[in-house]
Design a protein around this motif. Structure first.
Motif, PDB file in Angstrom:
ATOM      1  N   SER A   1     -12.903 -30.756  -9.938  1.00  0.00           N
ATOM      2  CA  SER A   1     -12.394 -30.913  -8.582  1.00  0.00           C
ATOM      3  C   SER A   1     -13.497 -30.758  -7.529  1.00  0.00           C
ATOM      4  O   SER A   1     -14.600 -30.301  -7.819  1.00  0.00           O
ATOM      5  N   VAL A   2     -13.145 -31.171  -6.315  1.00  0.00           N
ATOM      6  CA  VAL A   2     -14.020 -30.959  -5.167  1.00  0.00           C
ATOM      7  C   VAL A   2     -13.253 -30.060  -4.208  1.00  0.00           C
ATOM      8  O   VAL A   2     -12.067 -30.285  -3.960  1.00  0.00           O
ATOM      9  N   GLU A   3     -13.899 -29.029  -3.711  1.00  0.00           N
ATOM     10  CA  GLU A   3     -13.233 -28.066  -2.843  1.00  0.00           C
ATOM     11  C   GLU A   3     -13.827 -28.128  -1.437  1.00  0.00           C
ATOM     12  O   GLU A   3     -15.040 -28.070  -1.268  1.00  0.00           O
ATOM     13  N   VAL A   4     -12.944 -28.271  -0.448  1.00  0.00           N
ATOM     14  CA  VAL A   4     -13.381 -28.294   0.947  1.00  0.00           C
ATOM     15  C   VAL A   4     -12.799 -27.065   1.635  1.00  0.00           C
ATOM     16  O   VAL A   4     -11.597 -26.806   1.544  1.00  0.00           O
ATOM     17  N   TYR A   5     -13.673 -26.300   2.279  1.00  0.00           N
ATOM     18  CA  TYR A   5     -13.208 -25.139   3.030  1.00  0.00           C
ATOM     19  C   TYR A   5     -13.479 -25.383   4.507  1.00  0.00           C
ATOM     20  O   TYR A   5     -14.630 -25.578   4.900  1.00  0.00           O
ATOM     21  N   ALA A   6     -12.433 -25.386   5.329  1.00  0.00           N
ATOM     22  CA  ALA A   6     -12.624 -25.565   6.770  1.00  0.00           C
ATOM     23  C   ALA A   6     -12.228 -24.264   7.460  1.00  0.00           C
ATOM     24  O   ALA A   6     -11.148 -23.718   7.204  1.00  0.00           O
ATOM     25  N   PHE A   7     -13.106 -23.769   8.305  1.00  0.00           N
ATOM     26  CA  PHE A   7     -12.859 -22.490   8.978  1.00  0.00           C
ATOM     27  C   PHE A   7     -12.157 -22.764  10.296  1.00  0.00           C
ATOM     28  O   PHE A   7     -12.791 -23.168  11.267  1.00  0.00           O
ATOM     29  N   ILE A   8     -10.842 -22.564  10.281  1.00  0.00           N
ATOM     30  CA  ILE A   8     -10.031 -22.951  11.443  1.00  0.00           C
ATOM     31  C   ILE A   8      -9.214 -21.763  11.966  1.00  0.00           C
ATOM     32  O   ILE A   8      -7.985 -21.809  11.975  1.00  0.00           O
ATOM     33  N   PRO A   9      -9.878 -20.701  12.413  1.00  0.00           N
ATOM     34  CA  PRO A   9      -9.123 -19.544  12.889  1.00  0.00           C
ATOM     35  C   PRO A   9      -8.254 -19.896  14.082  1.00  0.00           C
ATOM     36  O   PRO A   9      -8.686 -20.595  14.996  1.00  0.00           O
ATOM     37  N   GLY A  10      -7.026 -19.433  14.050  1.00  0.00           N
ATOM     38  CA  GLY A  10      -6.134 -19.606  15.197  1.00  0.00           C
ATOM     39  C   GLY A  10      -5.573 -21.004  15.367  1.00  0.00           C
ATOM     40  O   GLY A  10      -4.959 -21.282  16.377  1.00  0.00           O
ATOM     41  N   VAL A  11      -5.768 -21.875  14.373  1.00  0.00           N
ATOM     42  CA  VAL A  11      -5.213 -23.227  14.486  1.00  0.00           C
ATOM     43  C   VAL A  11      -3.816 -23.243  13.859  1.00  0.00           C
ATOM     44  O   VAL A  11      -3.609 -22.715  12.772  1.00  0.00           O
ATOM     45  N   ASP A  12      -2.886 -23.799  14.587  1.00  0.00           N
ATOM     46  CA  ASP A  12      -1.529 -23.941  14.086  1.00  0.00           C
ATOM     47  C   ASP A  12      -1.539 -24.993  12.975  1.00  0.00           C
ATOM     48  O   ASP A  12      -1.860 -26.159  13.214  1.00  0.00           O
ATOM     49  N   VAL A  13      -1.204 -24.563  11.763  1.00  0.00           N
ATOM     50  CA  VAL A  13      -1.315 -25.453  10.605  1.00  0.00           C
ATOM     51  C   VAL A  13      -0.404 -26.670  10.737  1.00  0.00           C
ATOM     52  O   VAL A  13      -0.730 -27.763  10.285  1.00  0.00           O
ATOM     53  N   SER A  14       0.742 -26.497  11.410  1.00  0.00           N
ATOM     54  CA  SER A  14       1.663 -27.624  11.542  1.00  0.00           C
ATOM     55  C   SER A  14       1.086 -28.717  12.441  1.00  0.00           C
ATOM     56  O   SER A  14       1.515 -29.864  12.383  1.00  0.00           O
ATOM     57  N   ALA A  15       0.113 -28.358  13.265  1.00  0.00           N
ATOM     58  CA  ALA A  15      -0.505 -29.345  14.157  1.00  0.00           C
ATOM     59  C   ALA A  15      -1.766 -29.956  13.547  1.00  0.00           C
ATOM     60  O   ALA A  15      -2.525 -30.644  14.220  1.00  0.00           O
ATOM     61  N   LEU A  16      -1.961 -29.687  12.268  1.00  0.00           N
ATOM     62  CA  LEU A  16      -3.179 -30.150  11.614  1.00  0.00           C
ATOM     63  C   LEU A  16      -2.889 -31.425  10.832  1.00  0.00           C
ATOM     64  O   LEU A  16      -1.878 -31.521  10.145  1.00  0.00           O
ATOM     65  N   ASP A  17      -3.777 -32.388  10.966  1.00  0.00           N
ATOM     66  CA  ASP A  17      -3.585 -33.658  10.283  1.00  0.00           C
ATOM     67  C   ASP A  17      -4.714 -33.853   9.274  1.00  0.00           C
ATOM     68  O   ASP A  17      -5.883 -33.882   9.637  1.00  0.00           O
ATOM     69  N   ILE A  18      -4.344 -33.945   8.010  1.00  0.00           N
ATOM     70  CA  ILE A  18      -5.340 -34.118   6.946  1.00  0.00           C
ATOM     71  C   ILE A  18      -5.096 -35.471   6.306  1.00  0.00           C
ATOM     72  O   ILE A  18      -3.982 -35.752   5.854  1.00  0.00           O
ATOM     73  N   GLN A  19      -6.139 -36.323   6.279  1.00  0.00           N
ATOM     74  CA  GLN A  19      -5.961 -37.643   5.683  1.00  0.00           C
ATOM     75  C   GLN A  19      -7.079 -37.961   4.726  1.00  0.00           C
ATOM     76  O   GLN A  19      -8.231 -37.591   4.942  1.00  0.00           O
ATOM     77  N   MET A  20      -6.700 -38.679   3.660  1.00  0.00           N
ATOM     78  CA  MET A  20      -7.692 -39.123   2.692  1.00  0.00           C
ATOM     79  C   MET A  20      -7.682 -40.639   2.670  1.00  0.00           C
ATOM     80  O   MET A  20      -6.630 -41.258   2.520  1.00  0.00           O
TER      81      MET A  20
END
Lengths: 146, 129
Positions: A51-70
């Motif tokens: 696998s490939v692992e991506v770690y993004a440091f997003i303190p205080g970000v509302d996860v529901s407002a996050l858009d992840i696309q591949m």
């Protein structure tokens, strides 16, 4: 020698990089898509054989407002972080505001053998971890001799 | 509101060695009539690893990152390279260090540092006579 978030493999280049970093007192850019210091969010990448692992440091970000696309091997993270910082008036004085506020977007190139349909994202303590499996047919296989 | 009374945003001296091996959390510091709110970003630090210490006039925040990594993972690229956050602030005298309240959510540490009673604003009647 120095603590790092991940265990870097022991090779000459990493040693040199560590040394250079020690001399500069800051990290050096080691990517084809260099980012300015302080780009939000900070990103670490790791890889295993499966696998490939991506770690993004997003303190205080509302996860529901996050858009992840591949898209093939491009991973796009975008979202918005609005800080609850009061306006300067006679009631409040802002002495320091180093934290990022607003919309952010980062695009990360992943290896070609990642499986778009096998992605898992979790978030803990302000760190988003996206785990993308490598495609099965690209994994190393042992070949039995008939 | 004078700027001189606040020395909070100046960092206490940190040794050269520490500077290289710890991350400096990004902060916002806001003062109101009743106290200060200090917000520090410490993504990756679980609640049990957060340390807030006050010694004399120095407030120190620190925390060790703990992240789950799959077995045998090798780092290929890293923007966050250290495992510990640390930053120190000098508190000014009118602040009541014994009443600091700390909370943490989603990698953000929030400290409320109240002003001592005697330092709270009050209206002074001017007597003319």
């Amino acid at each position: 020698m120095y603590g790092s978030v991940f265990n870097f493999s022991d090779n000459l280049f990493n040693e040199l990089e560590q040394l250079q970093r020690q001399l500069n007192g800051r990290s050096i850019v080691s990517n084809i898509r260099p980012v300015a210091r302080g780009t939000f969010p900070s990103i670490n990448l790791g890889s295993t054989s499966t696998s490939v692992e991506v770690y993004a440091f997003i303190p205080g970000v509302d996860v529901s407002a996050l858009d992840i696309q591949m898209d093939k091997n491009l991973l796009t993270l975008q979202g918005e972080r609005n800080l609850d910082i009061p306006d300067e008036d006679d009631k409040a004085t802002v002495y320091a505001q180093e934290r990022f506020s607003g919309k952010f977007r980062r695009v990360i190139t992943l290896p070609d053998d990642v499986d778009v349909n096998n992605v898992k994202a979790t978030c803990k303590d302000g760190v988003l971890q996206v785990s993308i499996k490598r495609r099965e047919e690209t994994l190393p296989k042992r070949i039995e001799i008939q | 509101m004078s700027n001189q009374e606040v020395t909070n945003q100046t960092d206490a001296p940190v040794s050269q060695q520490e500077k290289m091996t710890t991350l400096r959390p990004l902060v916002s510091i806001v003062e109101s009539d009743t106290g200060f709110t200090l917000t520090a970003e410490i993504p990756g630090v679980p609640k049990e690893n957060v340390e807030v210490n006050v010694e004399n006039d120095t407030l120190t925040l620190s925390g060790a990152i703990k992240m789950e990594t799959p077995e045998g993972m090798e780092a290929t690229y890293a923007e966050v390279r250290d495992v510990c956050y640390k930053r120190a602030f000098t508190l000014s005298r009118e602040l009541d260090a014994s009443k600091i309240q700390a909370s943490q959510a989603n990698g953000v540490l929030t400290l409320n540092i109240p002003k001592a009673e005697h330092a709270q604003p009050r209206k002074i009647e001017v007597q003319i006579g």
